[in-house]
Design a protein around this motif. Sequence first.
Motif, short mmCIF file in Angstrom:
data_model
loop_
_atom_site.label_atom_id
_atom_site.label_comp_id
_atom_site.label_asym_id
_atom_site.label_seq_id
_atom_site.Cartn_x
_atom_site.Cartn_y
_atom_site.Cartn_z
N LEU A 2 19.15 -43.46 47.98
CA LEU A 2 19.77 -42.76 47.26
C LEU A 2 20.70 -42.11 46.45
N MET A 3 21.36 -43.35 45.50
CA MET A 3 21.80 -44.06 44.69
C MET A 3 21.09 -43.59 43.05
N HIS A 4 19.69 -43.89 43.88
CA HIS A 4 18.42 -43.55 42.41
C HIS A 4 18.17 -42.11 42.06
N ALA A 5 18.36 -41.46 43.39
CA ALA A 5 18.19 -40.62 43.73
C ALA A 5 19.20 -39.19 42.78
N ALA A 6 20.73 -39.53 43.28
CA ALA A 6 21.76 -38.71 42.94
C ALA A 6 21.83 -39.35 41.35
N LEU A 7 21.86 -40.41 41.30
CA LEU A 7 21.79 -40.38 39.53
C LEU A 7 21.28 -39.06 38.83
N ARG A 8 20.06 -39.32 39.24
CA ARG A 8 18.40 -38.61 38.76
C ARG A 8 19.88 -36.99 37.66
N THR A 9 20.24 -36.56 38.95
CA THR A 9 21.13 -34.88 38.62
C THR A 9 23.02 -35.12 38.04
N MET A 10 23.73 -36.45 38.54
CA MET A 10 24.63 -36.75 37.71
C MET A 10 24.90 -37.14 36.90
N ARG A 11 23.89 -37.64 36.36
CA ARG A 11 24.59 -38.12 34.83
C ARG A 11 24.67 -36.99 33.46
#
Length: 253
Positions: A117-126
């Motif tokens: 879930l962190m990996h997925a979130a980072l894709r749009t948060m970065r």
Amino acid sequence: MPTALITGASAGLGAEFARQLAARGADLVLVARGVDALESLAAELREAHGISADVMSADLSAESDVELVAARLRDAADPIDLLVNNAGFGLPLQFADNDIDEEVRHLRVHVEAPMRLMHAALRTMRGRGGRIINVASVAGFISRSTYSACKSWLIGFSRWANAEYARDAVTVTAVCPGFTHTTFHERMGLAPGEEGIPGIGWLDAEDVVREGLRDAARGKAVSIPSLRYKTVVALTGILPRSLTAGVARRGRV
């Protein structure tokens, strides 16, 4: 309006995160296995605060369900600003006596699911910015069974990710409470008082969440709510592992 996605949101710290974030005006995506409790909480928060609250049923020990939540986090058209990885459960401390399939499920929920879930979130948060809160535990600083090991991994990974993605305007915070008044211990079949921990050792969920959100806003990598548990964690760094492991057998945090 910011949007927060919270796993394990049907009770305990997850529900308290939802209540405090809704009171601040955040829209919510509430994730847990049980839909009824989520729908009830969502209705309560919509009525009280006029926010949007969506519900997702997901078992985070199942890869297909984790992917459903990850897909929501990757949705750049309706972005998530804050991810709270809170879902979890406890097992007896006697690893060799536990069912190994339950131990594997425990590992998936506490380590694999937050990582995905962190990996997925980072894709749009970065670049856009965002916050990730991983609910860990002071148990992560103490050697004992697989719960401690899982929380230790979460703390270590959060520390690294907070430093690594600061340049992308993303903060990652491991919130590490001690014994907290929630339904966590009841779900393990433990009666009140069975943990053998005196009253001074217990925290209130409201205080844990309030301090965790404050530390996340300050960009801290690790949040340890309350002075008493900050002291406990400091002592774990100087006391013999055999001593702290013996004390840790008394309960689960």
